[in-house]
Design a protein around this motif. Structure first.
Motif, PDB file in Angstrom:
ATOM      1  N   ALA A  26       0.886  -1.175  -0.080  1.00 56.73           N
ATOM      2  CA  ALA A  26       0.063  -0.108  -0.103  1.00 56.73           C
ATOM      3  C   ALA A  26       0.773   1.283  -0.139  1.00 56.73           C
ATOM      4  N   ALA A  27       0.316   2.336  -0.720  1.00 56.18           N
ATOM      5  CA  ALA A  27       1.099   3.437  -0.614  1.00 56.18           C
ATOM      6  C   ALA A  27       1.297   4.196   0.684  1.00 56.18           C
ATOM      7  N   GLY A  28       0.329   4.048   1.567  1.00 50.39           N
ATOM      8  CA  GLY A  28       0.572   4.312   3.031  1.00 50.39           C
ATOM      9  C   GLY A  28       0.075   5.723   3.306  1.00 50.39           C
ATOM     10  N   ASN A  29      -0.751   6.357   2.295  1.00 51.47           N
ATOM     11  CA  ASN A  29      -1.039   7.565   2.670  1.00 51.47           C
ATOM     12  C   ASN A  29      -2.235   7.751   3.742  1.00 51.47           C
ATOM     13  N   CYS A  30      -2.298   8.942   4.276  1.00 51.71           N
ATOM     14  CA  CYS A  30      -3.055   9.008   5.529  1.00 51.71           C
ATOM     15  C   CYS A  30      -4.057  10.097   5.243  1.00 51.71           C
ATOM     16  N   PRO A  31      -4.983  10.066   4.457  1.00 48.61           N
ATOM     17  CA  PRO A  31      -5.959  11.425   4.676  1.00 48.61           C
ATOM     18  C   PRO A  31      -6.887  11.298   5.302  1.00 48.61           C
ATOM     19  N   SER A  32      -7.512  12.311   5.938  1.00 46.27           N
ATOM     20  CA  SER A  32      -8.712  12.308   7.170  1.00 46.27           C
ATOM     21  C   SER A  32      -9.873  12.495   6.125  1.00 46.27           C
TER      22      SER A  32
ATOM     23  N   LEU B 293       0.087  15.672  -2.662  1.00 41.66           N
ATOM     24  CA  LEU B 293      -0.646  16.287  -3.297  1.00 41.66           C
ATOM     25  C   LEU B 293      -1.819  15.343  -4.098  1.00 41.66           C
ATOM     26  N   ARG B 294      -2.876  16.008  -3.947  1.00 40.12           N
ATOM     27  CA  ARG B 294      -3.859  15.046  -4.911  1.00 40.12           C
ATOM     28  C   ARG B 294      -4.534  16.094  -5.820  1.00 40.12           C
ATOM     29  N   ASP B 295      -4.478  15.698  -7.145  1.00 38.98           N
ATOM     30  CA  ASP B 295      -5.175  16.396  -8.396  1.00 38.98           C
ATOM     31  C   ASP B 295      -6.351  15.578  -8.610  1.00 38.98           C
TER      32      ASP B 295
ATOM     33  N   TYR C  64      -5.351  11.622  -9.346  1.00 45.05           N
ATOM     34  CA  TYR C  64      -3.904  10.874  -9.060  1.00 45.05           C
ATOM     35  C   TYR C  64      -3.652  11.612  -7.613  1.00 45.05           C
ATOM     36  N   TYR C  65      -2.863  10.945  -6.991  1.00 38.91           N
ATOM     37  CA  TYR C  65      -2.013  11.346  -5.911  1.00 38.91           C
ATOM     38  C   TYR C  65      -0.577  11.423  -6.264  1.00 38.91           C
ATOM     39  N   LEU C  66       0.125  12.331  -5.514  1.00 33.94           N
ATOM     40  CA  LEU C  66       1.495  12.540  -5.944  1.00 33.94           C
ATOM     41  C   LEU C  66       2.129  12.813  -4.649  1.00 33.94           C
TER      42      LEU C  66
ATOM     43  N   PRO D  73      -1.960   7.178  -9.640  1.00 30.38           N
ATOM     44  CA  PRO D  73      -3.446   7.256 -10.433  1.00 30.38           C
ATOM     45  C   PRO D  73      -4.470   6.365 -10.137  1.00 30.38           C
ATOM     46  N   TYR D  74      -5.711   6.987 -10.249  1.00 29.46           N
ATOM     47  CA  TYR D  74      -6.772   5.960 -10.342  1.00 29.46           C
ATOM     48  C   TYR D  74      -7.172   6.226 -11.951  1.00 29.46           C
ATOM     49  N   GLU D  75      -7.044   5.268 -12.651  1.00 29.87           N
ATOM     50  CA  GLU D  75      -7.024   5.488 -14.153  1.00 29.87           C
ATOM     51  C   GLU D  75      -8.674   4.919 -14.610  1.00 29.87           C
TER      52      GLU D  75
ATOM     53  N   PHE E 203     -10.947  -3.402   1.915  1.00 30.76           N
ATOM     54  CA  PHE E 203     -10.700  -2.128   2.207  1.00 30.76           C
ATOM     55  C   PHE E 203      -9.541  -1.489   1.168  1.00 30.76           C
ATOM     56  N   THR E 204     -10.049  -0.559   0.505  1.00 30.28           N
ATOM     57  CA  THR E 204      -9.503   0.081  -0.795  1.00 30.28           C
ATOM     58  C   THR E 204      -8.362   1.280  -0.077  1.00 30.28           C
ATOM     59  N   PHE E 205      -8.907   1.646   1.110  1.00 35.65           N
ATOM     60  CA  PHE E 205      -8.094   2.627   1.698  1.00 35.65           C
ATOM     61  C   PHE E 205      -7.573   2.075   3.366  1.00 35.65           C
ATOM     62  N   GLY E 206      -7.123   0.921   3.262  1.00 33.86           N
ATOM     63  CA  GLY E 206      -6.897   0.208   4.382  1.00 33.86           C
ATOM     64  C   GLY E 206      -5.934   0.932   5.249  1.00 33.86           C
TER      65      GLY E 206
ATOM     66  N   GLU F 154     -12.459   7.270  -8.456  1.00 32.40           N
ATOM     67  CA  GLU F 154     -12.282   7.149  -7.109  1.00 32.40           C
ATOM     68  C   GLU F 154     -12.333   8.620  -6.238  1.00 32.40           C
ATOM     69  N   TYR F 155     -12.134   9.570  -7.001  1.00 24.57           N
ATOM     70  CA  TYR F 155     -12.102  10.835  -6.534  1.00 24.57           C
ATOM     71  C   TYR F 155     -13.148  11.733  -6.906  1.00 24.57           C
ATOM     72  N   ALA F 156     -14.158  10.996  -7.625  1.00 24.45           N
ATOM     73  CA  ALA F 156     -15.469  11.669  -8.255  1.00 24.45           C
ATOM     74  C   ALA F 156     -16.295  12.561  -7.047  1.00 24.45           C
TER      75      ALA F 156
HETATM   76  N1  LIG Z   1      -3.748   3.921  -0.817  1.00 22.58           N
HETATM   77  C1  LIG Z   1      -4.699   4.730  -1.832  1.00 22.58           C
HETATM   78  C2  LIG Z   1      -4.305   6.094  -1.190  1.00 22.58           C
HETATM   79  C3  LIG Z   1      -5.313   7.186  -2.167  1.00 22.58           C
HETATM   80  C4  LIG Z   1      -5.123   8.593  -1.613  1.00 22.58           C
HETATM   81  O1  LIG Z   1      -4.000   8.813  -0.853  1.00 22.58           O
HETATM   82  O2  LIG Z   1      -6.015   9.252  -1.987  1.00 22.58           O
END
Ligand SMILES: NCCCC(=O)O
Length: 814
Positions: A50-56, A256-258, A263-265, A276-278, A360-363, A415-417
């Motif tokens: 997993a990318a390990g991002n932690c958005p609230s 960053l998330r566009d 996508y996230y960067l 990206p979520y293509e 979980f997609t954002f586990g 995903e971000y719609a």
């Molecule tokens: N592992 C998915 C993370 C997606 C996001 O950070 O928006």
């Protein structure tokens, strides 16, 4: 002698972050006699890659709650369990390309601030100041989340595992579960190392959750609704400019998330990580030529960067330094998706003492909170927060693999719609069609899916723009608005007919059926021949559900409830079921036509031998068009009306006859506008376990004279101390162009004092109405408040404790 455990209170199958977090939280609640089984090493499924991002950030109140909790847990976890972790709180910037996106951000900011998060809107200039490598000329603005960041998923899991072990819980690695057997006391979970007898079992098997779920089928389970998607991200080589900036500033750039480009960067060391979520995404393991391997531990799919080309170019235009570095490592790994992209977290449908904490997609960002919620379900029987948006029972048996595949691809690619209120997503449709479907479509029905059932949302006329573009608005704009207005006017002045396909119909039968239902509800059950609205509390007195109750005798009670509540409400009725009493689900066999409006009697009279003079809330069996029907004199539209319940095969003739007598077809959007004027609550908006019956203003449905009912003690105690919040109807002082969304914050004198639970324009009263919960001392008619509607503070007034439309109920009693 082997010390392999032979018994435990709970066995968790799956050692990803969610399974381990569940074990940790069970132990925290004192349930330390629990065992987690992992077929390989912890994290071997989706967690390790997993990318390990932690958005609230979330637009769902419940999911935001879960993520907020995770982040607060992660802040102190390393110190708590003495397991240092790479956890970087960098903050994040979410970019907006449009006004609508900024409105979405403003709504999330208000929700987040209400939960104690410091989300803040940014101008493009502020975004660039915070992220100097950003191209901003085409942006509308941004949302800043100071708590976002990244965590090492494997270290996080190990830290939770260490904490769980320290408290006495056990983890068995390289120990695949091989099956389960139900026993009178719970379960036996089988492994090659031996059997473990336990009270409760949790399916936390990630992308193997469907396989594990199959073991529960002999005990009432269903196929777990999920598909595995491949999610790719790649890490670039070091970028000298980024390295220099980081060295000079002593920190990473924000994540960053566009989201409009999808996508996230994220900064990873001194390079970037692009994920990206293509749209042209790919599911795996859905066709016979691509079978799911028995063991995919620590494996990835082959790289497929071509799929990401558009996104890479877009990101390079947005952050030009990205184009200066070569691609280093590519990660293309399996991520499980439920049809809506939210997890399956809660009771396993149809199976006692079994739970799901999977898909979980954002586990990573949800794992902490998910463990808390799962442990609460297991130990307390209910989570602290209303978690319906993640409840496995939201998916019933229409969710075949084609549906799951189509929805997962749609959800992943979006995903971000933004989820606009009048938009019906097109994938996975037509799963359950009423016998009236073709007729309704021919009449112009623009359909929406309700528990898989297609119903008309509204009826289009010639020239109406039915394109997806037309629905991309939060506001009261679009071709449906004049149509809804006309449908409401027809119901007000004449009569309308709506097919409420897929209504849930449950029957409780057997000696003591009435006494059983009576104990579950706070309300007074009606006598045979009458219909009653009954509210069902949980042990805390909070609102589990509302059902229409139609007793046939002491031994046979019929209940009608929302379509989507089908499996939830079945469970409500199954609680403490006495021997000899049975709950039957008859939902699929009947259609329901609501005929409502001042002329409804005239529409029906020529077609039926029913006694249409029987009063409001009466029930009768009668013939309509020569077919046996059940007539309930009720109307969610708040007008004179009857629900005509008939066999599916008879519905077409009855519908045609009612239309032939002049009833106007109307849809779910109009019904929502009509019900809100009457103050009729909607399930899982106005009615949720976030509120007690007394807070919800349902006092008149609570009969404290009954000797006992679930939640009575809690409600009595609350009655004595007084409620903290109170249900109110609000009218926007200027209707403007936007109705209040779910969970818009309500302020008074600059302080947040409540939240909306639903909002809609009431065409009969010509006002934009919101239902909501307000600090009790302010819940008095005439109080002026401000509602944050997509970032604008809109003045509103608390109404008297009576419906805006027909407060004396003269029309429904006519
Ligand atoms: N592992 C998915 C993370 C997606 C996001 O950070 O928006």
């Amino acid at each position: 002698m082997s010390d392999f455990p032979t018994s435990a209170r709970v066995v968790i199958i799956g050692g990803g972050v969610v399974g381990v977090s569940t074990l940790y939280h069970l132990a925290k609640k004192g349930w330390t006699d629990c065992v987690l089984l992992e077929k390989n090493e912890l994290t071997a499924g989706s967690t390790w890659h997993a990318a390990g991002n932690c958005p609230s950030f979330s637009t769902s109140w419940a999911v935001m709650n879960m993520q907020r909790y995770s982040l607060s847990l992660y802040k102190n976890l390393a110190a708590e369990v003495d397991y240092p972790m790479n956890y970087h709180v960098t903050g994040s910037i979410r970019l907006a390309h449009s006004k609508q996106r900024m409105q979405e951000f403003a709504r999330a900011r208000a929700m987040g601030n209400y939960q104690g998060l410091n989300l803040a809107l940014m101008t493009p200039e502020e975004a660039q100041a915070a992220y100097p490598f950003l191209e901003t000329h085409d942006l509308a603005g941004a949302l800043y989340d100071p708590d976002d960041g990244d965590i090492d998923p494997a270290q996080l899991t190990q830290a939770l595992a260490k904490g769980a072990r320290q408290m006495g819980a056990r983890i068995e690695r390289f120990c695949p579960a091989t099956g389960v057997t139900q026993t009178p006391d719970g379960w036996i979970v089988h492994t090659d190392k031996g059997d473990i007898a336990c009270e409760k079992v949790v399916n936390a098997a990630g992308y193997y959750a469907q396989r594990v779920g199959e073991w529960f089928k002999p005990y009432g389970g269903r196929t777990v609704p999920m598909v595995t998607m491949s999610h790719q991200y790649f890490l670039t080589d070091e970028i000298p400019e980024l390295a220099a900036w980081t060295a000079a500033n002593g920190r990473k750039v924000p994540l960053l998330r566009d989201v409009d480009s999808s996508y996230y960067l994220r900064q990873d060391k001194n390079g970037l990580n692009l994920g990206p979520y293509e749209r042209n995404c790919r599911a795996h393991w859905v066709t016979p030529d691509d079978p799911q391997p028995d063991d995919f531990s620590f494996q990835l799919y082959p790289d497929d960067l071509d799929r990401l080309e558009w996104y890479i170019e877009d990101a390079m235009a947005r952050v030009p330094i990205l184009g200066t570095a070569g691609v280093g490592r590519v990660i293309n790994g399996p991520i499980p998706y439920a049809p809506d992209g939210l997890p399956l977290l809660g009771p396993m449908p149809g199976v006692k003492n079994a739970y799901e904490a999977c898909v979980f997609t954002f586990g990573i960002t949800q794992g902490g909170g998910a463990g808390k919620v799962a442990a609460e379900w297991i130990v307390d029987g209910q989570p602290e927060w209303d978690m319906w948006s993640c409840d496995p029972r939201r998916y019933t048996d229409y969710t075949d693999q084609d549906y799951c595949h189509a929805k997962a691809v749609e959800t992943y690619g979006h995903e971000y719609a933004m989820h606009f209120p009048y938009h019906a997503w097109p994938a996975g449709r037509d799963k359950r069609l009423s016998p009236l479907h073709a007729k309704i479509k021919a009449l112009g029905g623009v359909m929406g899916a309700y528990n898989g059932w297609e119903r008309a949302n509204w009826f289009a006329g010639p020239g109406d723009d039915l394109s997806e573009d037309a629905t991309q608005t939060w506001g009261r704009a679009g071709p449906w608005q004049p149509r809804i207005a006309a449908e409401c006017a027809a119901v007000r002045d004449h009569a309308g007919v709506i097919a409420i396909s897929g209504f849930t119909r449950l029957a409780v039968t057997g000696p003591g059926a009435r006494a059983h239902v009576d104990r579950l509800t706070a309300s007074t059950l009606p006598k045979p021949g009458r219909v009653g609205l009954a509210y069902f509390p949980d042990d805390r007195g909070r609102i589990l559900t509302e059902m229409s109750v139609i007793p046939q005798s002491d031994d046979e009670i019929w209940l009608i409830t929302a379509s989507v509540a089908q499996w939830h409400d079945r469970d409500v009725l199954l609680r403490d079921l006495p021997d000899g009493v049975t709950v039957h689900d008859r939902s699929d066999k009947y259609e329901c036509l609501l005929v409502t409006g001042p002329k409804a009697r005239a529409m029906l009279a020529p077609l039926t031998d029913a006694d249409l003079t029987l009063p409001w809330l009466s029930f009768q069996k009668a013939q309509v068009c020569g077919k046996p029907c059940h007539l309930l004199r009720v109307s969610f539209a708040g007008e004179l009306g009857w629900e005509v319940h008939c066999a599916n095969e008879d519905a077409a003739a009855i519908y045609e006859a009612i239309l032939g007598n002049g009833a106007v077809p109307f849809g779910m959007f109009a019904l929502n506008a009509l019900r809100i004027e009457k103050g009729y609550r909607a399930w899982k908006g106005d009615l949720s376990t976030d509120y007690s019956l007394l807070e919800g203003g349902l006092d008149r449905f609570v009969n404290f004279d009954k000797p006992d009912f679930v939640g009575k003690a809690a409600l009595l105690a609350e009655k004595q101390r007084g409620v903290a919040k109170r249900f109110v109807t609000l009218v926007l002082d200027d209707a403007g162009a936007y109705d209040a969304p779910y969970m818009a914050t309500i302020s008074h004198d600059g302080a947040v004092v409540g939240e909306t639970t639903s909002g809609a324009f009431g065409y009969r009263v010509g006002k934009s109405i919101a239902l909501g919960m307000l600090r009790a001392d302010l819940a008095v008619a005439g109080t002026k408040v401000a509602i944050d509607i997509y970032g604008t503070q809109v003045s509103a007034t608390v109404q008297a404790d009576a419906p805006l439309w027909d407060p004396a109920n003269a029309r429904i009693r006519a």
